[in-house]
Design a protein around this motif. Structure first.
Motif, PDB file in Angstrom:
ATOM      1  N   ILE A 166     -25.058  24.849  -4.617  1.00  0.00           N
ATOM      2  CA  ILE A 166     -24.507  23.671  -5.287  1.00  0.00           C
ATOM      3  C   ILE A 166     -25.608  23.077  -6.156  1.00  0.00           C
ATOM      4  N   ASP A 167     -25.421  23.191  -7.459  1.00  0.00           N
ATOM      5  CA  ASP A 167     -26.405  22.703  -8.415  1.00  0.00           C
ATOM      6  C   ASP A 167     -26.281  21.191  -8.599  1.00  0.00           C
ATOM      7  N   PRO A 168     -27.315  20.558  -9.136  1.00  0.00           N
ATOM      8  CA  PRO A 168     -27.225  19.125  -9.452  1.00  0.00           C
ATOM      9  C   PRO A 168     -26.019  18.839 -10.347  1.00  0.00           C
ATOM     10  N   TYR A 169     -25.447  17.666 -10.189  1.00  0.00           N
ATOM     11  CA  TYR A 169     -24.258  17.311 -10.960  1.00  0.00           C
ATOM     12  C   TYR A 169     -24.225  15.805 -11.198  1.00  0.00           C
ATOM     13  N   ASN A 170     -23.333  15.400 -12.088  1.00  0.00           N
ATOM     14  CA  ASN A 170     -23.106  13.983 -12.374  1.00  0.00           C
ATOM     15  C   ASN A 170     -21.819  13.532 -11.707  1.00  0.00           C
ATOM     16  N   GLU A 171     -21.757  12.231 -11.402  1.00  0.00           N
ATOM     17  CA  GLU A 171     -20.513  11.664 -10.884  1.00  0.00           C
ATOM     18  C   GLU A 171     -20.412  10.203 -11.286  1.00  0.00           C
ATOM     19  N   PHE A 172     -19.202   9.673 -11.143  1.00  0.00           N
ATOM     20  CA  PHE A 172     -18.965   8.255 -11.401  1.00  0.00           C
ATOM     21  C   PHE A 172     -18.026   7.732 -10.320  1.00  0.00           C
ATOM     22  N   ALA A 173     -18.500   6.734  -9.579  1.00  0.00           N
ATOM     23  CA  ALA A 173     -17.743   6.222  -8.434  1.00  0.00           C
ATOM     24  C   ALA A 173     -17.130   4.863  -8.748  1.00  0.00           C
ATOM     25  N   VAL A 174     -15.890   4.695  -8.315  1.00  0.00           N
ATOM     26  CA  VAL A 174     -15.232   3.384  -8.334  1.00  0.00           C
ATOM     27  C   VAL A 174     -14.975   3.003  -6.880  1.00  0.00           C
ATOM     28  N   ILE A 175     -15.674   1.974  -6.430  1.00  0.00           N
ATOM     29  CA  ILE A 175     -15.653   1.573  -5.021  1.00  0.00           C
ATOM     30  C   ILE A 175     -15.166   0.136  -4.912  1.00  0.00           C
ATOM     31  N   PHE A 176     -14.276  -0.107  -3.965  1.00  0.00           N
ATOM     32  CA  PHE A 176     -13.854  -1.476  -3.663  1.00  0.00           C
ATOM     33  C   PHE A 176     -14.542  -1.900  -2.371  1.00  0.00           C
ATOM     34  N   PRO A 177     -15.534  -2.804  -2.434  1.00  0.00           N
ATOM     35  CA  PRO A 177     -16.179  -3.284  -1.217  1.00  0.00           C
ATOM     36  C   PRO A 177     -15.142  -3.769  -0.214  1.00  0.00           C
ATOM     37  N   ALA A 178     -15.263  -3.304   1.032  1.00  0.00           N
ATOM     38  CA  ALA A 178     -14.242  -3.601   2.031  1.00  0.00           C
ATOM     39  C   ALA A 178     -14.834  -3.493   3.424  1.00  0.00           C
ATOM     40  N   VAL A 179     -14.149  -4.095   4.373  1.00  0.00           N
ATOM     41  CA  VAL A 179     -14.503  -3.994   5.786  1.00  0.00           C
ATOM     42  C   VAL A 179     -13.264  -3.564   6.555  1.00  0.00           C
ATOM     43  N   SER A 180     -13.492  -2.976   7.732  1.00  0.00           N
ATOM     44  CA  SER A 180     -12.374  -2.587   8.593  1.00  0.00           C
ATOM     45  C   SER A 180     -11.947  -3.781   9.437  1.00  0.00           C
ATOM     46  N   GLY A 181     -10.815  -3.641  10.106  1.00  0.00           N
ATOM     47  CA  GLY A 181     -10.265  -4.743  10.890  1.00  0.00           C
ATOM     48  C   GLY A 181     -11.177  -5.227  11.991  1.00  0.00           C
ATOM     49  N   SER A 182     -12.082  -4.365  12.454  1.00  0.00           N
ATOM     50  CA  SER A 182     -12.972  -4.742  13.548  1.00  0.00           C
ATOM     51  C   SER A 182     -14.221  -5.466  13.064  1.00  0.00           C
ATOM     52  N   GLN A 183     -14.408  -5.533  11.740  1.00  0.00           N
ATOM     53  CA  GLN A 183     -15.582  -6.183  11.186  1.00  0.00           C
ATOM     54  C   GLN A 183     -15.242  -7.584  10.699  1.00  0.00           C
ATOM     55  N   THR A 184     -16.248  -8.450  10.678  1.00  0.00           N
ATOM     56  CA  THR A 184     -16.067  -9.791  10.147  1.00  0.00           C
ATOM     57  C   THR A 184     -16.532  -9.827   8.704  1.00  0.00           C
ATOM     58  N   SER A 185     -15.996 -10.758   7.931  1.00  0.00           N
ATOM     59  CA  SER A 185     -16.325 -10.852   6.523  1.00  0.00           C
ATOM     60  C   SER A 185     -16.554 -12.303   6.137  1.00  0.00           C
ATOM     61  N   LEU A 186     -17.680 -12.556   5.497  1.00  0.00           N
ATOM     62  CA  LEU A 186     -17.989 -13.878   4.970  1.00  0.00           C
ATOM     63  C   LEU A 186     -18.143 -13.754   3.461  1.00  0.00           C
ATOM     64  N   PRO A 187     -17.484 -14.623   2.674  1.00  0.00           N
ATOM     65  CA  PRO A 187     -17.630 -14.545   1.222  1.00  0.00           C
ATOM     66  C   PRO A 187     -19.099 -14.554   0.811  1.00  0.00           C
ATOM     67  N   TYR A 188     -19.417 -13.818  -0.228  1.00  0.00           N
ATOM     68  CA  TYR A 188     -20.759 -13.661  -0.778  1.00  0.00           C
ATOM     69  C   TYR A 188     -21.714 -12.978   0.201  1.00  0.00           C
ATOM     70  N   VAL A 189     -21.840 -13.485   1.436  1.00  0.00           N
ATOM     71  CA  VAL A 189     -22.751 -12.873   2.394  1.00  0.00           C
ATOM     72  C   VAL A 189     -22.358 -11.426   2.635  1.00  0.00           C
ATOM     73  N   SER A 190     -21.083 -11.195   2.931  1.00  0.00           N
ATOM     74  CA  SER A 190     -20.605  -9.840   3.176  1.00  0.00           C
ATOM     75  C   SER A 190     -20.681  -8.991   1.915  1.00  0.00           C
ATOM     76  N   LEU A 191     -20.382  -9.586   0.762  1.00  0.00           N
ATOM     77  CA  LEU A 191     -20.387  -8.825  -0.480  1.00  0.00           C
ATOM     78  C   LEU A 191     -21.790  -8.347  -0.825  1.00  0.00           C
ATOM     79  N   PHE A 192     -22.787  -9.217  -0.767  1.00  0.00           N
ATOM     80  CA  PHE A 192     -24.138  -8.819  -1.133  1.00  0.00           C
ATOM     81  C   PHE A 192     -24.722  -7.844  -0.130  1.00  0.00           C
ATOM     82  N   ASP A 193     -24.166  -7.795   1.070  1.00  0.00           N
ATOM     83  CA  ASP A 193     -24.614  -6.820   2.064  1.00  0.00           C
ATOM     84  C   ASP A 193     -23.913  -5.477   1.893  1.00  0.00           C
TER      85      ASP A 193
END
Length: 253
Positions: free
Chosen positions: A82-109
């Protein structure tokens, strides 16, 4: 075994998987890459609708979500054939139901962690690597990176249609170690795969030094409807070793 994310681990804790393209992959997979990305605030409802059951978007407020656009150039893939390659990712920051989420704090983490929604790559072997092991939504396309000093411009085309052009200036960086995760769906099961990073990393909040132009491709048109705008929540960069662990089931979806 071929393309089996449940392959048994050896005594040293590593797992070997043979892809349909013939390459044998040992997990955790050690790669080397440079990446530049940006995180944008977007509306919560459309993002929540596209996430698998059990995931919740993370945004700067409780009523908003975020999207991370990440331009990646792999210099080394720890797999023979497998040779080196390029990619482009589109990711939506998210947590699972078992995780807690705090605005900004969770996002920057978790700016580069979350649900992998779209992942164009430049080779068939790169596609097999992601799809067969983790269920990454990889497609083969044309991805070009133009790097000049700290600036990168990336253009993405899939099936002859322009998806987007993404450009910006990488932020100042320092030597760090960090960890993250990515959610994917493989064979109807929600997986959480670990990511370990060791190298030069940078983050710069609230910047307008990024431009995004969307094309007529369906994915680009959908992203354009999110009204991303010209100001980021943050610019991020990575230059170093990136290690991908085996995906672990979160729940059936």
């Amino acid at each position: 075994m071929t393309g089996d994310a449940d392959s048994p681990a050896s005594s040293d804790g590593k797992t070997s998987i043979t892809l349909s393209t013939g390459q044998t992959v040992t997990l955790p997979l050690v790669t080397e890459a440079t990446a530049f990305g940006a995180v944008f605030q977007v509306p919560h409802p459309p993002v929540q609708k596209l996430l698998p059951e059990g995931l919740t978007p993370v945004g700067p407020t409780s009523r908003t979500a975020a999207v991370t656009l990440l331009s990646v150039k792999y210099h080394h893939i720890g797999v023979n054939g497998i040779d080196p390659y390029n990619e482009f990712a589109v990711i939506f920051p998210a947590v699972s139901g078992s995780q807690t989420s705090l605005p900004y704090v969770s996002l920057f983490d978790r700016m580069t962690s979350g649900y992998m929604w779209y992942l164009p790559v430049t080779t068939a072997s790169a596609k097999a690597l992601g799809v067969e092991i983790w269920g990454h939504p990889k497609v083969v396309g044309e991805i070009t990176h133009e790097d000049e000093e700290r600036r990168r411009c990336t253009s993405v085309e899939v099936n002859g249609e322009h998806v987007l052009t993404f450009a910006g200036r990488r932020p100042p960086s320092m030597s760090l170690k960090d960890s993250g995760y990515v959610f994917t769906v493989k064979d109807g099961v929600l997986l959480r795969g670990s990511i370990e990073i060791d190298g030069e990393m940078g983050m710069w909040p609230f910047s307008d030094k990024v431009t995004v132009t969307f094309g007529n491709h369906l994915r680009g048109s959908w992203l354009q409807q999110l009204d991303i705008g010209g100001r980021t929540i943050a610019r991020v960069s990575v230059d170093g070793r990136v290690v991908f662990g085996q995906g672990q089931p979160v729940q059936a979806v």
